[in-house]
Design an enzyme around this catalytic site. Structure first.
Site, mmCIF file in Angstrom:
data_model
loop_
_atom_site.group_PDB
_atom_site.id
_atom_site.type_symbol
_atom_site.label_atom_id
_atom_site.label_comp_id
_atom_site.label_asym_id
_atom_site.label_seq_id
_atom_site.Cartn_x
_atom_site.Cartn_y
_atom_site.Cartn_z
ATOM 1 N N ASP A 64 1.834 69.736 48.444
ATOM 2 C CA ASP A 64 0.937 69.115 47.479
ATOM 3 C C ASP A 64 0.439 70.161 46.474
ATOM 4 O OD1 ASP A 64 -1.050 70.164 49.225
ATOM 5 O OD2 ASP A 64 -2.289 68.756 49.030
ATOM 6 N N TYR A 66 -1.698 73.075 44.238
ATOM 7 C CA TYR A 66 -2.955 74.010 44.694
ATOM 8 C C TYR A 66 -4.247 73.315 44.219
ATOM 9 C CZ TYR A 66 0.497 77.731 44.385
ATOM 10 O OH TYR A 66 1.637 78.375 44.703
ATOM 11 N N PHE A 77 4.404 75.290 43.336
ATOM 12 C CA PHE A 77 4.293 76.836 43.353
ATOM 13 C C PHE A 77 4.002 77.446 42.117
ATOM 14 C CE2 PHE A 77 7.397 75.551 46.642
ATOM 15 C CZ PHE A 77 6.696 76.153 47.980
ATOM 16 N N HIS A 186 8.589 78.593 55.258
ATOM 17 C CA HIS A 186 7.834 78.620 54.074
ATOM 18 C C HIS A 186 7.265 79.946 53.536
ATOM 19 C CE1 HIS A 186 4.318 77.609 51.436
ATOM 20 N NE2 HIS A 186 4.934 76.345 51.363
#
Length: 222
Positions: A64, A66, A77, A186
């Site tokens: 989701d 920032y 990202f 991740h």
């Protein structure tokens, strides 16, 4: 907010008629009216706008947006120029340098990748300020799952890059033999050392594209 155009609009048209989508539209509108929500309304669909369906070569799936002020702008990202580079993205840049020798840029804006054909898609497209995952379950997942299904059916070689457990759960939807699926932990500081570093996603992606007569991505950011 919901202004998809071109091939994306055509491919996802059926979703907009479903009850969940009408509910999602109303809920998200209410969230924007009552709370501070990121990204800005006009940026929610930037992943689709900046990477038209016919241009997609690579998909990098995020979770989701920032949730701090000024960061999110609709690309997984990525943050706007002038905003501090988040830790996960710093680790992505570190792997990019180790993998391809790209110099780390002084910003965190990945729009160049989007325009190269990298769909930077989050599975949830909005979030309340300072409340991570606060819009999970509103209905975005159904829309982005439909997007992944559309991409799975694309009849040309694509590369899906899935980092972390939530992204890897989408593997079950990816069964087209023309596509390459790359997985790794991740890139967050909590898990990057468990196998994200050294996973070489950028060179592996380009090798696959070139082996299938598709022009590679220029991953090195200006």
């Amino acid at each position: 907010m919901m202004g998809l155009t071109g091939a994306w609009k055509e491919a996802l048209a059926g979703e907009f008629k479903k009850p969940y989508y009408k509910e999602l539209y109303l809920k998200v509108g209410e969230e924007y009216s009552k709370y501070q929500v990121f990204p800005e309304k006009d940026d929610v669909l930037n992943a689709y706008r900046m990477t038209p369906l016919e241009n997609v070569k690579v998909v990098i799936l995020g979770q989701d947006p920032y949730h701090n002020i000024g960061q999110a702008h609709g690309l997984s990202f990525s943050v706007k120029k002038g905003v501090d580079i988040p830790p996960s993205l710093r680790n992505i840049y570190q792997e990019l340098e180790a993998d391809l020798g790209c110099r780390t840029p002084n910003h965190g804006c990945l729009e160049q990748w989007a325009k190269e054909g990298v769909l930077l898609l989050n599975t949830v497209l909005t979030v309340r300020a300072h409340e991570a995952n606060s819009h999970q379950g509103l209905g975005w997942e159904q829309l982005t799952d439909a997007t992944i299904k559309v991409l799975n059916e694309v009849d040309r070689p694509l590369v899906f890059i899935l980092w972390g457990a939530p992204a890897k759960r989408k593997m079950a939807m990816l069964n087209n033999p023309k596509h390459l699926v790359l997985t790794a932990p991740h890139p967050s500081p909590l898990s990057a050392y468990r196998g994200f570093f050294g996973s070489k996603p950028f060179s592996k992606t380009n090798e696959y594209l070139m082996a299938n007569q598709v022009s590679p991505i220029n991953w090195c950011l200006e």
